[in-house]
Every structure is written in structure tokens, then in C-alpha cells.
Design an enzyme around this catalytic site. Structure first.
Site, PDB file in Angstrom:
ATOM      1  N   GLU A  57     -18.777  16.845 -15.304  1.00 29.62           N
ATOM      2  CA  GLU A  57     -17.560  17.600 -15.005  1.00 29.62           C
ATOM      3  C   GLU A  57     -16.533  16.706 -14.312  1.00 29.62           C
ATOM      4  OE1 GLU A  57     -18.316  21.403 -13.183  1.00 29.62           O
ATOM      5  OE2 GLU A  57     -19.435  22.121 -14.924  1.00 29.62           O
ATOM      6  N   GLU A  98     -24.292  22.786 -20.202  1.00 27.79           N
ATOM      7  CA  GLU A  98     -24.310  23.873 -19.218  1.00 27.79           C
ATOM      8  C   GLU A  98     -23.768  25.117 -19.900  1.00 27.79           C
ATOM      9  OE1 GLU A  98     -22.799  23.315 -15.250  1.00 27.79           O
ATOM     10  OE2 GLU A  98     -23.373  21.193 -15.215  1.00 27.79           O
TER      11      GLU A  98
END
Length: 516
Positions: free
Chosen positions: A195, A320
């Protein structure tokens, strides 16, 4: 008859079902024998978050449960049963604050650290690289490591790779041997950051791609271990991030590109995300509507990747995904502990069907997360342990692992709520190495049965069997007092009719059929 019993348990009579049934014509197509549903689509995630690692996989030495060292064996045995193909560690946001060297060597000498991302808790680093790889060895699973790009250095990452994968007489290798592992671990899956658009550094895609190329340059292969370098990809439908990464990073410098997307019942990150239990049908509908966006998101990112990689050499990894609700009342908000209902199982089956149907590009995925966090497979309370409805879906779907993809042709009926509608039916199919065909079916409608008339041209089969997951309500869940409230049962609503397959798919159910 077991099927009648299931319908009765769901509060439905055969007469009522017939009145509310919808008929769908479906065809199972032969497909391309070279197109495989990667087993890695069913990967899992073990971040240092809440009670996932500490208090989940890794327990206090005095806890009265079967364990090897401090690894909890009832969890290991449950995950062995569903053949978890890969396990991602140590994060997540945690990965970009984790310094691997603090987690090797004698446990008593390892420095403590603050987990600043998740609850500001103090960790003793007793679960580190060796312990994680021992867990992976027990599970028979591929370790997927996330390198620290946000607060780490190129040298730190490169040393970790040498420590794990080299067999030369270097200080890193000598240290690994001193720490009890003479042979290289041969870890090939490496995420270069996590991320990076957010908790991994709040970078722009242009900046991150330059950082990625620098790190990837020093991520070396070692004899017997060719690295699979994985780019930290987009947040949800951020098409620009994928565009910049695919444009600026040569395809020969990356094996995969990630994508993260969470399903929020309310659709909002600010304020309430929605309750894990006790929700009404409108919030159930909203949740599945938001979850179904995964198909459009994957389609959009795959199309961008196709522009720069027509041969589909770069894997899309949705590493994810899952449902994210408000935490259970009275629990630490930083631990992300939530219950797991039939709604979550329906979402899991739907999402896995989406990934299967995009298997030309989606080569891996990781449910968030494995134990006690978000859409977990396993929940624990001291000595107690239960398997969630989501776990049972992964149990059902393991038949698709590394099987030949078979496209389906059908038009779904609508599940209507007020002025909105979503497809009631989603499905995927594959053929395993023994020639058995498996069809996974999800009926999202809470009231209507779906009758399938299915043609299977070119498939020779004699018998059909199946298993089902359903319950009285989409908000039902397992508790530590009643851990088997939701469990798999035999499904007998499918039969052979001439050369075709007929199926009566009950409301709010996940069914996997086997034809052989």
C-alpha cells in the site's frame, strides 16, 4: 431426505420453494485446456494485527492447547485440511515498520517493538522469520514475504533475501546457520512494499515506480530460487496507479502486481462501516452489492494490464480482500476483531467465483485475514477455537485449485431490493486432473430458489454429488458455545436428466457440485 431437512431448517417448504423458484439455462463450456485456476487464488494473510499472530498462530507457552513450540496445532490442522496455498506475512501496514533482523536469533535477546499501526501494542519479536517459515512448512504452503520499503532500506531487504536464499559462506548465511537452519529456505514470493499509496509511504505512483525499480534491482536470484517480485498495486478502482506502474516498470522486472479491495457494508470508511451481526436484509443487500464491484474492478485493472502485457506474463494478485465491519463491541478497535456470518460466506463464495472467472490474469489472492482479524477463517478465545462460515467456503472451493477453467454461459435472475437489483446467481467451474468437473454456485437471494437446467457438451459423467452451506438467516454465525451452528451438509438438490444437469439451488446458499 437430507435436502428436505435442510429446507425445513431454513424455514422453507418444497411447495413454497416451487412457487418462488426461477429457472436459469446454463451451459458449461469446454474452455482452453491451458487455462488453469491457480491454487494461489485461495491464499491467506497473517499480519501482525490484533490476535492474528500473537494469541492466534503463536500462543503463550502455558496455554492448554496442542502446540509445537508455541505454534497452535488445531489452527494448523484446520488450515492443512483446506490446503492453504500461500501465506502472506508480516503485513500489511505492519510490514513497512518491521525490521526483520530484530526477529531472528535467540528469542530472549530480540528487541521489543511497538506495533504503531494496530493498537500501539508492545511486541517481543518472539515470532519472526524462522517461526513464520516453520509455520509455512507445517502447512505445506508457499511463504509470501512483504519487504519493508516504507521505513526500511534496499540493503535491509537485500540482506533478508541473502539470509534466506543463499548458500555461500557469507556473514548472512553464517548467521542463518547459527540460528539453526543450515539449508537455504528458498523463498521466492516477495512483495516490494505494501500500500505504497497509503500506509506504505503515501507515495505518488510516479515516485513509487522509481523506488520499486531501485529495490527490485537489488532483489537477486540465488541458485535454486528465482524471485517472484511483486509490485505494490492499486487501492480499489484507482486505475491511474495501475496505468503508471504498467507503463513505467518493465514487465521483466515484475512477476505480479497487487490490488486491494475491501467490502464495507455501508460503503463508507468514515463513521460506521456496518455491524458484523444483527444486520437487516437491506444492509445484507448493500454489502453484496458492494462486494460484487470486485468484478468490475478486476476487469478494469486487467484491461489496463493487457495494454502493456498482451501475453499476460504479469500476474494480478488481489492480496487483500474481504468484508470489513465495525469491531465487536467491547473489543480493542485496533485489533479489528469481527464475527463471521453466512453473509460473509456468501461474499467469499462470490469473490472466489469472480477470481476463478478472471483466472487468465488473477493468479493469486489473499483473504484478510486468517485468524481473529476481519473476515477470518478461524476465531479463538483462549483454549476455544471455531471455524467460521468463510472457512467452510474455502473447504468447498479447494477442488478448484490448479484445475482447468471451464467457462459458464448463463443469465442470472435479479435479486431485487427496493429500487435496486443485483445478480442473484454467480458461479464458476473447473475440471480437475482426474477429469471430475466441479461447479460452484452461489444464490444471493434470501427468498427465491434458482432452478438450473445445465448442458455440459463434451463432458462424460454418470453421477453428481454436492455439499451445501446455508442457514435460517444470512446473519447466523458460529459461537464458541455452538461452533457447529453453520457447517457443511450433503446436497441432494442436483440430478442427471438425460445428458443435462438439473439443480434446485436454495436461497442464501453456497453449493459445490462434483460430476464424474
Amino acid at each position: 431426505m437430507r435436502y428436505k431437512h435442510l429446507l425445513s431448517a431454513a424455514g422453507l417448504s418444497l411447495t413454497a420453494l416451487a412457487a418462488s423458484a426461477q429457472t436459469v439455462q446454463m451451459t458449461v463450456q469446454p474452455g482452453d485446456p491451458k487455462l488453469i485456476v491457480s491454487k494461489h487464488i485461495q491464499g491467506q494473510f497473517a499480519e501482525h494485527l490484533g490476535r492474528n499472530v500473537y494469541g492466534g498462530f503463536w500462543v503463550d507457552k502455558d496455554l492448554n492447547v496442542p502446540k509445537k513450540g508455541r505454534i497452535r496445532m488445531d489452527i494448523v490442522e484446520a488450515l492443512q485440511k483446506i490446503h492453504v496455498p500461500n501465506l502472506r506475512w508480516p503485513g500489511g501496514c505492519f510490514a513497512d515498520t518491521y525490521h526483520w533482523h530484530d526477529g531472528v536469533g535467540p528469542a530472549a535477546q530480540r528487541p521489543k517493538m511497538l506495533n504503531l499501526w494496530w493498537g500501539n501494542t508492545l511486541e517481543d519479536n518472539s515470532f519472526g522469520t524462522h517461526e513464520f517459515l516453520e509455520l509455512c512448512d507445517m502447512l505445506g504452503t508457499e511463504p509470501y514475504l512483504a519487504a519493508n520499503v516504507g521505513s526500511g532500506t534496499v540493503e535491509e531487504m537485500s540482506n533478508w533475501m541473502e539470509y534466506l536464499n543463499s548458500n555461500e559462506d557469507t556473514p548472512m548465511v553464517q548467521e542463518r546457520k547459527k540460528n539453526g537452519h543450515a539449508e537455504p529456505y528458498k523463498v521466492s514470493w516477495w512483495g516490494i512494499g505494501n500500500e505504497s499509496w497509503g500506509c506504505g509511504g503515501n507515495m505518488t505512483p510516479e515516485y513509487y515506480t522509481d523506488v520499486y525499480k531501485r529495490y527490485a534491482t537489488f532483489a537477486h536470484d540465488y541458485p535454486g530460487t528465482k524471485l517472484k517480485k511483486i509490485v505494490s498495486g492499486a487501492n480499489g478502482d484507482d486505475a491511474n496507479w495501475t496505468e503508471v506502474c504498467m507503463k513505467k516498470i518493465p514487465t521483466n522486472m515484475m512477476w505480479g502486481l497487487t490490488l486491494h479491495y475491501y467490502t464495507l457494508p455501508t460503503g463508507s470508511w468514515s463513521g460506521s462501516k456496518g455491524a458484523a451481526t444483527g444486520f437487516d436484509e437491506q444492509q445484507y443487500f448493500n454489502t453484496l452489492r458492494n462486494g460484487l464491484k470486485m468484478d468490475d474492478i478486476v476487469t478494469r485493472h486487467a484491461a489496463i494490464m493487457d495494454k502493456y502485457d498482451k501475453e499476460k506474463r504479469v500476474a494480478l494478485l488481489v492480496d487483500e480482500w474481504g468484508i470489513w465491519t465495525d469491531v465487536e463491541p467491547g473489543t480493542n478497535p485496533g485489533f479489528l476483531y469481527q464475527q463471521n456470518t453466512l453473509r460473509d460466506a456468501l461474499l467469499a463464495g462470490t469473490t472466489l467465483n469472480i477470481f476463478n472467472n478472471h483466472c487468465d490474469r488473477v493468479k493469486g489472492a489473499n483473504l484478510a485475514q486468517a485468524v481473529n482479524v476481519l473476515q477470518a477463517l478461524v476465531l479463538t478465545d483462549k483454549e476455544k477455537m471455531l471455524l467460521t462460515p468463510t472457512y467452510h467456503v474455502f473447504d468447498l472451493y479447494q477442488v478448484h485449485q490448479d484445475a482447468q477453467y471451464m467457462p459458464l454461459d448463463f443469465k442470472s435472475p435479479d435479486y431485487v431490493m427496493g429500487n435496486e437489483k443485483i445478480p442473484a446467481l454467480n458461479a464458476s467451474a473447473s475440471k480437475d486432473k482426474n477429469g471430475a468437473v466441479h461447479i460452484s454456485l452461489v444464490n444471493l437471494d434470501t427468498k427465491k430458489t434458482i432452478n438450473l437446467e445445465t448442458a455440459l457438451p463434451g463432458v462424460n459423467w454418470k453421477n453428481v454429488s454436492g455439499r451445501i452451506l446455508t442457514s435460517n438467516s444470512v446473519s447466523d454465525y458460529n459461537t464458541f458455545e455452538k461452533p457447529n451452528n453453520l457447517k457443511l451438509a450433503e446436497f441432494k438438490g442436483a440430478k442427471k436428466k438425460g445428458g443435462n444437469l438439473t439443480v434446485a439451488l436454495p436461497p442464501k446458499s453456497v453449493v459445490v457440485l462434483e460430476l464424474k
